[in-house]
Enzyme design. Structure first.
Site, PDB file in Angstrom:
ATOM      1  N   ASP A   1     -15.594   9.076  -0.841  1.00  0.00           N
ATOM      2  CA  ASP A   1     -15.215   9.437   0.520  1.00  0.00           C
ATOM      3  C   ASP A   1     -15.887  10.723   0.990  1.00  0.00           C
ATOM      4  O   ASP A   1     -16.193  10.876   2.179  1.00  0.00           O
ATOM      5  CB  ASP A   1     -13.696   9.592   0.618  1.00  0.00           C
TER       6      ASP A   1
ATOM      7  N   CYS B   1     -11.201   7.611  -8.268  1.00  0.00           N
ATOM      8  CA  CYS B   1     -11.283   8.193  -6.928  1.00  0.00           C
ATOM      9  C   CYS B   1     -10.582   7.344  -5.874  1.00  0.00           C
ATOM     10  O   CYS B   1     -10.027   6.304  -6.160  1.00  0.00           O
ATOM     11  CB  CYS B   1     -12.729   8.487  -6.571  1.00  0.00           C
ATOM     12  N   ASP B   2     -10.686   7.811  -4.646  1.00  0.00           N
ATOM     13  CA  ASP B   2      -9.752   7.509  -3.568  1.00  0.00           C
ATOM     14  C   ASP B   2      -9.274   6.067  -3.450  1.00  0.00           C
ATOM     15  O   ASP B   2      -8.098   5.787  -3.594  1.00  0.00           O
ATOM     16  CB  ASP B   2     -10.366   7.942  -2.239  1.00  0.00           C
ATOM     17  N   LYS B   3     -10.156   5.133  -3.141  1.00  0.00           N
ATOM     18  CA  LYS B   3      -9.712   3.763  -2.878  1.00  0.00           C
ATOM     19  C   LYS B   3      -9.757   2.895  -4.120  1.00  0.00           C
ATOM     20  O   LYS B   3      -9.207   1.794  -4.122  1.00  0.00           O
ATOM     21  CB  LYS B   3     -10.573   3.124  -1.770  1.00  0.00           C
TER      22      LYS B   3
ATOM     23  N   CYS C   1     -12.064  15.201  -7.304  1.00  0.00           N
ATOM     24  CA  CYS C   1     -12.069  16.548  -6.712  1.00  0.00           C
ATOM     25  C   CYS C   1     -10.812  17.317  -7.120  1.00  0.00           C
ATOM     26  O   CYS C   1      -9.731  16.750  -7.243  1.00  0.00           O
ATOM     27  CB  CYS C   1     -12.186  16.457  -5.205  1.00  0.00           C
TER      28      CYS C   1
ATOM     29  N   GLU D   1     -11.555   8.632   7.840  1.00  0.00           N
ATOM     30  CA  GLU D   1     -10.871   9.913   7.668  1.00  0.00           C
ATOM     31  C   GLU D   1     -11.327  10.914   8.722  1.00  0.00           C
ATOM     32  O   GLU D   1     -12.486  10.936   9.119  1.00  0.00           O
ATOM     33  CB  GLU D   1     -11.126  10.470   6.268  1.00  0.00           C
TER      34      GLU D   1
ATOM     35  N   SER E   1      -8.264  12.921   5.081  1.00  0.00           N
ATOM     36  CA  SER E   1      -8.561  13.183   3.677  1.00  0.00           C
ATOM     37  C   SER E   1      -7.376  13.904   3.060  1.00  0.00           C
ATOM     38  O   SER E   1      -6.608  14.583   3.746  1.00  0.00           O
ATOM     39  CB  SER E   1      -9.811  14.057   3.575  1.00  0.00           C
TER      40      SER E   1
END
Length: 562
Positions: free
Chosen positions: A80, A121-123, A194, A446, A472
């Site tokens: 992202d 990570c995100d998704k 992150c 985002e 985010s």
């Protein structure tokens, strides 16, 4: 065993020939062992995933040691942070559905007995959880882990959110070119997700309380020996759970969803966790009312403030006792959690976490000294968001309980960013960004660039932003997202005009445009119907099938086909 479907009987001799050709079967008896899929998400361009090939190799070795046969496959992944601010962000949330569909396809096509998921990570993490709910095959998750926090030349702790805000500060002239470049080089010093409480780490922490991952999954560093040992222990536990037939839907119940939101409140997690957790509930067949989230917020104290809301990183949280210490603290307050639920360890949430005390009260506050008596996320309702909207109150300055300002409206992310950068947006404005929801974006991109620019220009307490898009995990400030229904579905956010007075009330959890209903009704009569922005490819199909954020932004089959 489930895998007997592809390996037992004379009629499956061709399948067995193909299985022998893989080289995975080392002896004649291997055909009688459980077949375990390793659903990996290794990819070179995502720093949170560059080390996952090594972790998969550790998992394979441990699965064999435990008496099963591993078969690795890979899913896609979108970073992202790299996809931010351009067409790439349109693919981020939709990638969650591709990941779920791809994993479902491989798992069900080959009749695996169990699945070892390696997301980070995100998704990728929620996509794999959706697959686990959908296939309901014994499963365990072990994420890649967070990266170390960076350090500037001046000794200041850095995370990715520091860089996004530095862009606004550099444009304003608050920092020099040398400081800007120093931050760029040092913000992300290792592999891993992150370093702050952004979406990836929020979801990886929530997996602990959901019961799908081992303790410390959310905080043990990507580069640590503990992470590698956790992979081994998770592999052993998965093979045990295959034998005991412990399945994801046995673990992820309505109470588990409640507890996921409670941990999110206690840690001030990303607003994206609301979107993903609602999608998980939907996939698990749980009808989950958004009003429950506010009830959970009211009884859950805010115990740990992590970057971007503070300078503390995930490693600091780990050193302070990790998620187990937070869960243990929450269990001391009756009614906050449901601690007697079964988890992937074969033990209850209570058994996994009881006695894990806080080691640093600056990083994790005790019950008697919380940052706030209520949780860090709120669901707002009102005439702008009749089906709800989300705000990360933990990222809002504590002095702000209400905000009233004049609307300045934009029908795209890019228009809003330009207006913020050229100083069209000023103190007292409520920035309205619409047609950026799941259907409208498409992909619900985002809004980190506009919120970071607002904060970077020193307007974090003086400008609010509302959107049917999302944020985010690095977002902070007066930022309301996930407004439902979205503008593309005819939601009231489409009716707001420049100069309208908008009130955000965090105490009463309301979001309203201060216009009479008859005025809004007249505006609706002249509203132009939404037309899809993308006409071909995956995003066109996604636009046709996706729902608004209040149901998790999931893809649904048209009712006439059911």
């Amino acid at each position: 065993m489930r895998s007997d479907m592809i390996k037992k009987g004379d009629h499956q001799a061709p399948a067995r020939s193909l299985l022998h050709a893989t080289g995975a079967l080392k002896s004649p008896t291997d055909m009688n062992k459980p077949f375990v899929a390793i659903c990996n998400s290794y990819i070179d361009i995502v720093p949170g995933h560059v080390h996952l090939r090594e972790l998969a190799d550790i998992a394979k070795e441990a699965i064999r040691e435990a008496g099963a046969i591993p078969f690795e496959f890979n899913t896609i992944g979108v970073d992202d942070g790299i996809a931010m601010g351009h067409i790439g962000m349109r693919y981020s949330l939709p990638s969650r559905e591709i990941i779920a569909d791809a994993a479902e396809t491989v798992i069900n096509a080959h009749w695996f007995d169990g699945v070892f998921y390696i997301p980070n990570c995100d998704k990728i993490t929620p996509g794999m959880i959706l697959a686990a709910m959908r296939t309901n095959v014994p499963a365990i998750f072990c994420s890649g882990g967070p990266m170390k926090a960076g350090l500037s030349a001046h000794g200041k702790a850095l995370t990715l959110s520091s860089m996004f805000e530095a862009v606004g500060a550099f444009k304003k002239g608050s920092i020099s070119k040398e400081e800007f470049l120093d931050m760029e080089q040092n913000a992300c010093p290792t592999c891993g997700s992150c370093a702050g409480m952004f979406t990836a780490n929020s979801m990886n922490c929530l997996m602990e309380v959901l019961g799908l991952a081992l303790p410390y999954n959310g905080t043990a560093l990507a580069v640590s020996d503990q992470r590698r040992e956790m992979i081994r222990q998770a592999a052993f536990k998965l093979v045990e759970n295959i034998k005991n037939d412990l399945k994801p839907r046995d673990i992820v119940t309505r109470e588990a969803i409640d507890d996921a939101f409670a941990l999110d409140m206690a840690m001030g997690g990303s607003t994206n966790t609301v979107l993903h957790t609602l999608a998980i509930a939907n996939e698990a067949g749980i009808d989950y009312d958004l009003e429950r989230i506010n009830a959970i917020a009211k009884r859950t104290p805010y115990l740990s403030k992590i970057a971007p809301s503070s300078s503390y990183s995930m490693h600091d949280v780990h050193e302070a006792g990790g998620v187990p210490a937070i869960i243990n603290e929450l269990m001391k307050k009756d009614g906050t959690l449901h601690p007697d639920r079964i988890t992937v360890t074969g033990k209850t949430l209570r058994e996994n976490n009881e006695g894990k005390e806080i080691k640093n009260f600056d990083v994790i506050h005790p019950l008697d000294a919380p940052y706030d008596a209520q949780g860090g996320l709120s669901i707002l309702f009102g005439n702008i968001a009749p089906k709800g909207a989300v705000i990360k109150v933990g990222g809002v300055d504590p002095s702000i309980k209400t905000f009233t300002g004049k609307a300045i409206c934009f029908n795209s992310h890019d228009e809003a960013v330009e207006a913020i950068d050229n100083r069209t947006v000023r103190a007292g404005h409520v920035v309205v960004i619409r047609y950026e929801g799941p259907k409208g974006g498409p992909g619900m991109p985002e809004m980190l660039a506009p919120t970071s620019s607002i904060v970077g220009r020193g307007l974090g307490k003086d400008v609010a932003l509302i959107t049917d898009g999302r944020f985010s995990g690095a977002t902070r400030g007066i930022a309301v997202g996930h407004i439902s229904p979205e503008a593309a579905s005819g939601g009231p956010i489409a009716l707001i005009e420049d100069g309208d007075e908008i009130t955000i009330d965090l105490t009463n959890r309301t979001l309203n445009v201060n216009q009479p209903e008859d005025v809004l009704a007249r505006r609706r009569e002249s509203l132009t119907p939404f037309k899809a922005k993308v006409k071909t490819g995956y995003l066109a199909r996604y636009t046709a099938l996706v729902t608004s954020a209040n149901t998790g932004g999931v893809m649904q089959v048209p009712e006439n086909l059911i």
